[in-house]
Design an enzyme around this catalytic site. Structure first.
Site, PDB file in Angstrom:
ATOM      1  CG  HIS A  40     -49.666 -19.656 -80.009  1.00 28.01           C
ATOM      2  ND1 HIS A  40     -50.018 -20.160 -81.235  1.00 28.01           N
ATOM      3  CD2 HIS A  40     -49.810 -20.686 -79.138  1.00 28.01           C
ATOM      4  CE1 HIS A  40     -50.344 -21.434 -81.125  1.00 28.01           C
ATOM      5  NE2 HIS A  40     -50.228 -21.780 -79.865  1.00 28.01           N
ATOM      6  CD  GLU A 122     -52.374 -17.285 -79.024  1.00 26.45           C
ATOM      7  OE1 GLU A 122     -51.551 -16.404 -79.367  1.00 26.45           O
ATOM      8  OE2 GLU A 122     -52.938 -18.059 -79.827  1.00 26.45           O
ATOM      9  CG  HIS A 158     -48.579 -21.378 -84.006  1.00 23.97           C
ATOM     10  ND1 HIS A 158     -49.673 -20.562 -84.204  1.00 23.97           N
ATOM     11  CD2 HIS A 158     -48.941 -22.603 -84.465  1.00 23.97           C
ATOM     12  CE1 HIS A 158     -50.643 -21.283 -84.773  1.00 23.97           C
ATOM     13  NE2 HIS A 158     -50.220 -22.515 -84.934  1.00 23.97           N
ATOM     14  CG  ASP A 168     -47.665 -17.339 -83.601  1.00 21.75           C
ATOM     15  OD1 ASP A 168     -47.748 -17.960 -84.681  1.00 21.75           O
ATOM     16  OD2 ASP A 168     -48.323 -17.651 -82.593  1.00 21.75           O
TER      17      ASP A 168
HETATM   18 ZN   LIG Z   1     -49.986 -18.941 -83.012  1.00 18.10          ZN
END
Ligand SMILES: [Zn+2]
Length: 192
Positions: A40, A122, A158, A168
């Protein structure tokens, strides 16, 4: 220094590795094998890096009033297993054995609810700004440690598991480089 994942699914403390346990997690369904890696990006507000907002979001301590854009996040309960900053700094929010809340409504290879069977990383960033060498280096340190513990047979963004809803990590992410660095074969990466 090599990263170590302890038997509870937490990276051992070391320089550049922060442990910030998030309440936003629960148990994976019994007997679920962790087989998918989901990448992400996030920055709060979008495009602003280096602040405390992302950790605040995952820890439910975000000051929503500090920027008008953040108001929309009020009440959101989300997390990811890992967050990699622009400078390569790593933070872990959820044990890899537990289910983090990063994917939402999602599907991979015909299976829904990807949170059940995935790990979420992330990257501090946006869809269009190139990720930093330090971030790719951090992935190269982290992902093999995860692959040594879990049979990760695929990596997706994602955007691939929630198409139409999420974008993303976006076109800025170099999947080829990531695959080469972390030993994923072409068929284990998103179709191009
Ligand atoms: Zn995401």
């Amino acid at each position: 220094m090599a990263l170590l994942l302890d038997r509870h699914g937490w990276l051992a403390p070391s320089p550049g590795v922060a442990r910030l346990p998030s309440p936003n997690h629960d148990a994976r369904p019994a007997g679920t094998q962790v087989s998918l890696l989901v990448l992400h990006n996030i920055s709060l507000p979008p495009g602003r890096f280096g602040g405390p907002e992302v950790a605040g979001l995952f820890l439910n301590t975000l000051d929503y009033g500090s920027h008008p854009w953040l108001e929309r996040l009020r009440g959101l309960r989300v997390s990811a297993h890992f967050f990699i900053r622009r400078d390569g700094g790593l933070a872990q929010f959820v044990s890899t054995d537990a289910r983090a809340w990063h994917a939402g409504v999602s599907r991979h290879a015909g299976r829904e609810r990807c949170n059940d069977f995935s790990l979420g990383i992330e990257l501090e960033g946006t869809d269009t700004l190139p990720y930093t060498d330090a971030q790719y280096a951090a992935l190269r340190r982290l992902v093999p440690v995860l692959r040594a513990r879990y049979p990760l047979s695929a990596a997706r963004g994602h955007e691939h598991i929630a198409p139409g809803r999420k974008t993303d990590p976006g076109p800025a992410f170099d999947w080829k480089r990531f695959g080469r660095d972390c030993g994923f074969l072409r068929r284990q990466l998103p179709p191009v």
